[in-house]
Design an enzyme around this catalytic site. Structure first.
Site, PDB file in Angstrom:
ATOM      1  N   LYS A  78       3.698  -7.599 -21.561  1.00  0.00           N
ATOM      2  CA  LYS A  78       4.364  -7.397 -20.266  1.00  0.00           C
ATOM      3  C   LYS A  78       5.814  -7.029 -20.533  1.00  0.00           C
ATOM      4  CE  LYS A  78       3.336  -7.750 -15.813  1.00  0.00           C
ATOM      5  NZ  LYS A  78       2.022  -7.552 -15.169  1.00  0.00           N
TER       6      LYS A  78
HETATM    7  P1  NAD Z   1       4.532  -3.852  -5.106  1.00  0.00           P
HETATM    8  O1  NAD Z   1       5.950  -3.826  -5.520  1.00  0.00           O
HETATM    9  O2  NAD Z   1       3.822  -2.588  -4.826  1.00  0.00           O
HETATM   10  O3  NAD Z   1       4.377  -4.787  -3.789  1.00  0.00           O
HETATM   11  C1  NAD Z   1       4.863  -6.089  -3.693  1.00  0.00           C
HETATM   12  C2  NAD Z   1       4.793  -6.493  -2.223  1.00  0.00           C
HETATM   13  O4  NAD Z   1       5.148  -7.876  -2.112  1.00  0.00           O
HETATM   14  C3  NAD Z   1       5.730  -5.725  -1.315  1.00  0.00           C
HETATM   15  O5  NAD Z   1       5.104  -5.492  -0.073  1.00  0.00           O
HETATM   16  C4  NAD Z   1       6.888  -6.712  -1.119  1.00  0.00           C
HETATM   17  O6  NAD Z   1       7.610  -6.480   0.082  1.00  0.00           O
HETATM   18  C5  NAD Z   1       6.125  -8.003  -1.074  1.00  0.00           C
HETATM   19  N1  NAD Z   1       6.920  -9.199  -1.328  1.00  0.00           N
HETATM   20  C6  NAD Z   1       7.856  -9.412  -2.274  1.00  0.00           C
HETATM   21  N2  NAD Z   1       8.363 -10.648  -2.151  1.00  0.00           N
HETATM   22  C7  NAD Z   1       7.722 -11.226  -1.088  1.00  0.00           C
HETATM   23  C8  NAD Z   1       7.784 -12.494  -0.462  1.00  0.00           C
HETATM   24  N3  NAD Z   1       8.618 -13.428  -0.905  1.00  0.00           N
HETATM   25  N4  NAD Z   1       6.965 -12.720   0.593  1.00  0.00           N
HETATM   26  C9  NAD Z   1       6.109 -11.786   1.044  1.00  0.00           C
HETATM   27  N5  NAD Z   1       6.004 -10.578   0.485  1.00  0.00           N
HETATM   28  C10 NAD Z   1       6.798 -10.309  -0.569  1.00  0.00           C
HETATM   29  O7  NAD Z   1       3.781  -4.709  -6.224  1.00  0.00           O
HETATM   30  P2  NAD Z   1       2.220  -4.729  -6.560  1.00  0.00           P
HETATM   31  O8  NAD Z   1       1.975  -3.766  -7.651  1.00  0.00           O
HETATM   32  O9  NAD Z   1       1.432  -4.672  -5.291  1.00  0.00           O
HETATM   33  O10 NAD Z   1       2.080  -6.191  -7.218  1.00  0.00           O
HETATM   34  C11 NAD Z   1       1.942  -7.358  -6.428  1.00  0.00           C
HETATM   35  C12 NAD Z   1       1.439  -8.476  -7.317  1.00  0.00           C
HETATM   36  O11 NAD Z   1       0.207  -8.079  -7.914  1.00  0.00           O
HETATM   37  C13 NAD Z   1       2.354  -8.874  -8.489  1.00  0.00           C
HETATM   38  O12 NAD Z   1       2.181 -10.253  -8.745  1.00  0.00           O
HETATM   39  C14 NAD Z   1       1.780  -8.069  -9.646  1.00  0.00           C
HETATM   40  O13 NAD Z   1       2.094  -8.649 -10.911  1.00  0.00           O
HETATM   41  C15 NAD Z   1       0.309  -8.181  -9.330  1.00  0.00           C
HETATM   42  N6  NAD Z   1      -0.541  -7.170  -9.947  1.00  0.00           N
HETATM   43  C16 NAD Z   1      -0.330  -5.840  -9.742  1.00  0.00           C
HETATM   44  C17 NAD Z   1      -1.182  -4.913 -10.338  1.00  0.00           C
HETATM   45  C18 NAD Z   1      -1.058  -3.432 -10.078  1.00  0.00           C
HETATM   46  O14 NAD Z   1      -1.910  -2.678 -10.562  1.00  0.00           O
HETATM   47  N7  NAD Z   1      -0.067  -2.968  -9.307  1.00  0.00           N
HETATM   48  C19 NAD Z   1      -2.213  -5.350 -11.160  1.00  0.00           C
HETATM   49  C20 NAD Z   1      -2.411  -6.704 -11.340  1.00  0.00           C
HETATM   50  C21 NAD Z   1      -1.572  -7.609 -10.730  1.00  0.00           C
END
Ligand code: NAD
Length: 416
Positions: A106
């Site tokens: 990561k």
């Molecule tokens: P992203 O940046 O596209 O979206 C994050 C979202 O969370 C946004 O809508 C943001 O406004 C919201 N957010 C942030 N802080 C917040 C809070 N305190 N309360 C409510 N909403 C809040 O990110 P993503 O890629 O969708 O990732 C989200 C999660 O999923 C992370 O934990 C990431 O590690 C995990 N994840 C992502 C992927 C991927 O392929 N993108 C894969 C596995 C895991």
């Protein structure tokens, strides 16, 4: 000893429960609870105002026993080495649960991308890539997007690496634009995996997705796609929040319209198709399914008691603290753990890496069919493990993952 609130500490607690059940040898236990490599770099960037800012970046390769390190890069003001290490460990277990030939890694950079111009973001991405260049590569460590990073950032990352090695290297990073070696279906893959594991869980628990009410925290890549695909399965998305606030509608939000609203306004706030919802209230909604898809440590001892859902599918990494998980488990809530629920993203990242290395690309239908097969198989193996050991799905996923990494570590033996 880990500190209170440490994300890595939470990972360790999850690890320990499963390692004890597996009766893991003390030496292997020690090996699997230490990161192989933690890199800290300083990235000087000339900002648009002419000043030079120095950003701290990390890349952690937690374990590479099963293959090259794999894991996203996060841009966020709150990034810490503790958090990046925990996320790299979770990637190790996630790749093992999904049976991918990858280890876990990561990356993260302490920055606030919402206050940076496109040029500043490009300069930061290129400098960060250059600073960690010796440690990465298609056979060593393959990054991907995470919170606040996207296809464009992966394009700059791939270009910088390619310029350094003197040839175009597509397989150095996944989550790239399709035009430059990205995979069809990658953008939707994590949310699709969340939908698949929610569907399989509902089947197991004996209820229908059609008509089920779903609450979603976080409406980015993972949350918005999961919501869209669950709505297509007939579920009603009754509430959604993001970092600014939320919106609710007990009869179901129109998700395509909400996605269009977010594309324009960068937040779900102000969406005309529902009423305002406080950020913390998403956990209190009357819903059968809750999908935390924002950041870690969101479901805690303080709010776990408010949750009415009988099924939680962890789209985010580490959204539930170990103490909150215990409370939910005692109440009989079925929790699909992050290392299983959101493994769809890394699974299609693996497909992307395979396609890049072959220089031969699959149709979206092929990608989605292979993802479906992998997710259903991983879900079944974890469920059977949970039933065999009489443990919850999180402990079962760790038992599967640690078991696989431990087996290969024993086979490979000790290089000294
Ligand atoms: P992203 O940046 O596209 O979206 C994050 C979202 O969370 C946004 O809508 C943001 O406004 C919201 N957010 C942030 N802080 C917040 C809070 N305190 N309360 C409510 N909403 C809040 O990110 P993503 O890629 O969708 O990732 C989200 C999660 O999923 C992370 O934990 C990431 O590690 C995990 N994840 C992502 C992927 C991927 O392929 N993108 C894969 C596995 C895991």
């Amino acid at each position: 000893m880990t500190q209170q609130g440490s994300v890595f500490g939470a990972m360790l607690r999850e690890f320990e429960g499963a390692a004890r059940i597996l009766n893991l040898e003390p030496g292997l236990w020690r090996m699997l609870t230490h990161a192989k490599r933690q890199i800290i770099v300083s990235c000087p960037v000339q900002m648009d105002n002419g000043e030079i800012e120095v950003f701290t970046g990390y890349r952690v390769q937690y374990n590479v026993t099963l293959g090259p390190a794999k894991g996203g890069i996060r841009y966020h003001p709150g990034v810490t080495l503790d958090e990046v290490t925990a996320l790299a460990a979770w990637m190790t277990w996630k790749c093992a649960v999904a049976q991918l030939p990858f280890g876990g890694g990561k990356g993260g950079v302490i920055c606030d991308p919402t206050n940076m111009s496109r040029r500043e973001l490009e300069a930061l991405t290129r400098r960060y890539t250059a600073e960690i260049i010796d440690a990465i590569g298609p056979d060593k460590d393959v990054p991907a997007p995470d919170v606040n990073t996207n296809e464009q950032i992966m394009a700059w990352f791939s270009d910088t690496y390619s310029m350094h090695v003197g040839h175009t290297s597509t397989a150095v990073v996944t989550g790239k634009p399709v035009e430059m070696g990205g995979s069809l279906g990658r953008r939707e893959a994590t949310g699709r995996g969340v939908m698949i594991t929610a569907r399989e869980s509902a089947k197991h628990l004996g209820f229908e997705l059609t008509g089920s009410r779903v609450a979603v925290q976080g409406f980015g890549n993972v949350g918005s796609v999961a919501a869209e695909l669950l709505a297509l399965q007939g579920a009603k998305i009754v509430g959604v929040t993001d970092w600014k606030g939320g919106v609710q509608n007990p009869t179901g939000l129109d998700i395509p319209k909400l996605i269009a609203h977010v594309a324009e306004h960068k937040t779900v706030l102000g969406f005309a198709g529902g009423d305002a919802l406080g950020a913390a209230d998403v956990f209190k909604l009357d819903a059968e399914i809750l999908i935390p898809a924002a950041l870690e440590n969101q479901i805690t001892e303080d709010n776990a008691g408010d949750i009415k859902a009988k099924l939680i599918v962890e789209g985010a990494n580490g959204p539930t603290t170990p103490d909150a998980h215990k409370l939910l488990h005692e109440r009989g809530v079925f929790v699909v753990p992050d290392i299983l629920a959101n493994a769809g993203g890394v699974t299609v990242s693996y497909f992307e890496w395979v396609q890049d290395r072959h220089g031969y690309f699959w149709t979206e239908k092929e990608v989605n069919e292979r993802l479906e097969a992998k997710m259903v198989e991983a879900f079944d193996v974890v469920l059977k493990t949970a039933q065999k050991y009489k443990v919850d799905m999180r402990a079962a996923a760790y038992i599967v993952a640690i078991g696989r990494v431990a087996t290969v570590t024993r086979m490979r033996g000790m290089y000294a």
